[in-house]
Scaffold this active site. Sequence first.
Site, PDB file in Angstrom:
ATOM      1  N   LYS A  18       0.832  -1.210   0.000  1.00  0.00           N
ATOM      2  CA  LYS A  18       0.000   0.000   0.000  1.00  0.00           C
ATOM      3  C   LYS A  18       0.867   1.260   0.000  1.00  0.00           C
ATOM      4  CE  LYS A  18      -2.011  -1.232   3.904  1.00  0.00           C
ATOM      5  NZ  LYS A  18      -1.284  -2.486   4.175  1.00  0.00           N
ATOM      6  N   ARG A  95      -9.839   0.776   8.531  1.00  0.00           N
ATOM      7  CA  ARG A  95      -9.457  -0.587   8.911  1.00  0.00           C
ATOM      8  C   ARG A  95     -10.563  -1.301   9.660  1.00  0.00           C
ATOM      9  NH1 ARG A  95      -3.558   0.448   8.874  1.00  0.00           N
ATOM     10  NH2 ARG A  95      -2.511  -1.523   9.210  1.00  0.00           N
ATOM     11  N   ARG A 134      11.896  -4.956   4.840  1.00  0.00           N
ATOM     12  CA  ARG A 134      11.535  -3.569   4.531  1.00  0.00           C
ATOM     13  C   ARG A 134      12.378  -2.551   5.307  1.00  0.00           C
ATOM     14  NH1 ARG A 134       5.603  -1.772   5.391  1.00  0.00           N
ATOM     15  NH2 ARG A 134       5.857  -3.014   7.264  1.00  0.00           N
ATOM     16  N   ARG A 168      11.106  -0.592  11.038  1.00  0.00           N
ATOM     17  CA  ARG A 168      10.015  -0.357  11.978  1.00  0.00           C
ATOM     18  C   ARG A 168      10.032  -1.329  13.141  1.00  0.00           C
ATOM     19  NH1 ARG A 168       4.786   0.283   8.197  1.00  0.00           N
ATOM     20  NH2 ARG A 168       3.933  -1.038   9.851  1.00  0.00           N
ATOM     21  N   ARG A 179      -0.805  -8.605  13.603  1.00  0.00           N
ATOM     22  CA  ARG A 179      -1.332  -7.633  12.621  1.00  0.00           C
ATOM     23  C   ARG A 179      -2.190  -8.350  11.574  1.00  0.00           C
ATOM     24  NH1 ARG A 179       4.288  -5.207  11.164  1.00  0.00           N
ATOM     25  NH2 ARG A 179       3.302  -4.093   9.435  1.00  0.00           N
TER      26      ARG A 179
HETATM   27  P1  AP5 Z   1       4.834  -1.596   1.813  1.00  0.00           P
HETATM   28  O1  AP5 Z   1       4.477  -0.776   0.620  1.00  0.00           O
HETATM   29  O2  AP5 Z   1       5.566  -0.937   2.938  1.00  0.00           O
HETATM   30  O3  AP5 Z   1       3.539  -2.366   2.364  1.00  0.00           O
HETATM   31  P2  AP5 Z   1       2.278  -1.802   3.151  1.00  0.00           P
HETATM   32  O4  AP5 Z   1       1.066  -2.502   2.587  1.00  0.00           O
HETATM   33  O5  AP5 Z   1       2.253  -0.318   3.171  1.00  0.00           O
HETATM   34  O6  AP5 Z   1       2.606  -2.428   4.564  1.00  0.00           O
HETATM   35  P3  AP5 Z   1       2.514  -1.839   6.053  1.00  0.00           P
HETATM   36  O7  AP5 Z   1       3.200  -2.843   6.939  1.00  0.00           O
HETATM   37  O8  AP5 Z   1       2.977  -0.418   6.109  1.00  0.00           O
HETATM   38  O9  AP5 Z   1       1.023  -1.940   6.298  1.00  0.00           O
HETATM   39  P4  AP5 Z   1       0.364  -1.928   7.638  1.00  0.00           P
HETATM   40  O10 AP5 Z   1      -1.035  -1.761   7.185  1.00  0.00           O
HETATM   41  O11 AP5 Z   1       0.620  -3.072   8.535  1.00  0.00           O
HETATM   42  O12 AP5 Z   1       1.094  -0.719   8.416  1.00  0.00           O
HETATM   43  P5  AP5 Z   1       0.608   0.709   8.822  1.00  0.00           P
HETATM   44  O13 AP5 Z   1       1.768   1.582   8.865  1.00  0.00           O
HETATM   45  O14 AP5 Z   1      -0.593   1.125   8.039  1.00  0.00           O
HETATM   46  O15 AP5 Z   1       5.667  -2.867   1.266  1.00  0.00           O
HETATM   47  C1  AP5 Z   1       6.224  -3.807   2.155  1.00  0.00           C
HETATM   48  C2  AP5 Z   1       7.587  -4.295   1.589  1.00  0.00           C
HETATM   49  O16 AP5 Z   1       7.334  -5.052   0.399  1.00  0.00           O
HETATM   50  C3  AP5 Z   1       8.537  -3.152   1.187  1.00  0.00           C
HETATM   51  O17 AP5 Z   1       9.835  -3.510   1.526  1.00  0.00           O
HETATM   52  C4  AP5 Z   1       8.379  -3.042  -0.354  1.00  0.00           C
HETATM   53  O18 AP5 Z   1       9.578  -2.619  -0.981  1.00  0.00           O
HETATM   54  C5  AP5 Z   1       8.013  -4.472  -0.735  1.00  0.00           C
HETATM   55  N1  AP5 Z   1       7.074  -4.535  -1.856  1.00  0.00           N
HETATM   56  C6  AP5 Z   1       5.961  -3.764  -2.028  1.00  0.00           C
HETATM   57  N2  AP5 Z   1       5.307  -4.121  -3.145  1.00  0.00           N
HETATM   58  C7  AP5 Z   1       6.001  -5.156  -3.684  1.00  0.00           C
HETATM   59  C8  AP5 Z   1       5.820  -5.972  -4.862  1.00  0.00           C
HETATM   60  N3  AP5 Z   1       4.776  -5.784  -5.674  1.00  0.00           N
HETATM   61  N4  AP5 Z   1       6.727  -6.945  -5.101  1.00  0.00           N
HETATM   62  C9  AP5 Z   1       7.798  -7.149  -4.273  1.00  0.00           C
HETATM   63  N5  AP5 Z   1       8.029  -6.401  -3.140  1.00  0.00           N
HETATM   64  C10 AP5 Z   1       7.128  -5.419  -2.861  1.00  0.00           C
HETATM   65  O19 AP5 Z   1       0.075   0.437  10.312  1.00  0.00           O
HETATM   66  C11 AP5 Z   1       0.952   0.112  11.367  1.00  0.00           C
HETATM   67  C12 AP5 Z   1       0.164   0.020  12.666  1.00  0.00           C
HETATM   68  O20 AP5 Z   1      -0.446   1.292  12.967  1.00  0.00           O
HETATM   69  C13 AP5 Z   1      -0.999  -0.977  12.691  1.00  0.00           C
HETATM   70  O21 AP5 Z   1      -0.563  -2.292  13.001  1.00  0.00           O
HETATM   71  C14 AP5 Z   1      -1.884  -0.378  13.798  1.00  0.00           C
HETATM   72  O22 AP5 Z   1      -1.375  -0.633  15.069  1.00  0.00           O
HETATM   73  C15 AP5 Z   1      -1.751   1.120  13.546  1.00  0.00           C
HETATM   74  N6  AP5 Z   1      -2.758   1.651  12.599  1.00  0.00           N
HETATM   75  C16 AP5 Z   1      -2.503   2.218  11.373  1.00  0.00           C
HETATM   76  N7  AP5 Z   1      -3.638   2.608  10.779  1.00  0.00           N
HETATM   77  C17 AP5 Z   1      -4.653   2.292  11.655  1.00  0.00           C
HETATM   78  C18 AP5 Z   1      -6.069   2.428  11.584  1.00  0.00           C
HETATM   79  N8  AP5 Z   1      -6.688   2.960  10.502  1.00  0.00           N
HETATM   80  N9  AP5 Z   1      -6.792   1.982  12.635  1.00  0.00           N
HETATM   81  C19 AP5 Z   1      -6.188   1.455  13.736  1.00  0.00           C
HETATM   82  N10 AP5 Z   1      -4.853   1.287  13.850  1.00  0.00           N
HETATM   83  C20 AP5 Z   1      -4.087   1.697  12.810  1.00  0.00           C
END
Ligand code: AP5
Length: 226
Positions: A18, A95, A134, A168, A179
Amino acid sequence: MARTVTDIILLGPPGAGKGTQAHRLVEERGMVQLSTGDMLRAARSSGTEMGRRVAEVMDKGHLVTDDIVIGLIAEKLADPDAAGHAGFIFDGFPRTLAQADALGDLLERMGRPLAAAIELAVEDEVLVDRVSGRFTCGNCGEVYHDVTRPTRKPGVCDACGSTDLRRRADDNADSLRQRLMEYYKKTSPLTGYYHAKGLLVRLDGLAPIDRVAAAIAAALPAPVGA
Ligand code: AP5
């Protein structure tokens, strides 16, 4: 002539890509990324009591409460600087069903219909490798991977030249397991929610990054000025 704005949601499990795709859309279409994960990471580094509580929840892989994240998004949408761009990318929000309803209300009040909820579908086994490899640029947020997307020069961000490359605290096997559990219990029902609204676009998130970006571009209206 009125400018066309395209507001979209990126849905998918942790590591689905994402953030990577949101960055592409910012660069290529001039959209604005609203990542609740990034907002919460900023809050946790603020040193406040709220930040400390948020950090505890995030590190365990649980979801932060709806009222906190809805408040963060509402604040961003009310920011006049956010007007006049090509559209919002909601990355990691909503979410839960409560967050989805709140977002629908906020956008309706602003007269901005959602263009699409794009689901990046990726199998669980792949996510462990993605998340454990990552790292991101602490300055511009560019996302990298040890194997699939390393920086051209070791230790230096390709996009902005910063050497502040970070991993992270929640990118470990235990937190990822939790998660994923939260994702399947609370977030995956949103695919049915947006399907029922005729907004769901399901894409293969296992494809290489450029191919996923091309599939997203094909699913959206032509960018402003194209
Ligand atoms: P990346 O693009 O970083 O993936 P992502 O989907 O953004 O993953 P996140 O871990 O950031 O998602 P998340 O939803 O768990 O975290 P968030 O920060 O929102 O890609 C991942 C890796 O893969 C990278 O190294 C990239 O290079 C590689 N890659 C990407 N695409 C690829 C491809 N096509 N092929 C090969 N490699 C690829 O949330 C973190 C925490 O915050 C949550 O756990 C929760 O505690 C809290 N939180 C955040 N939002 C909320 C909400 N709305 N409500 C409640 N709690 C929340």
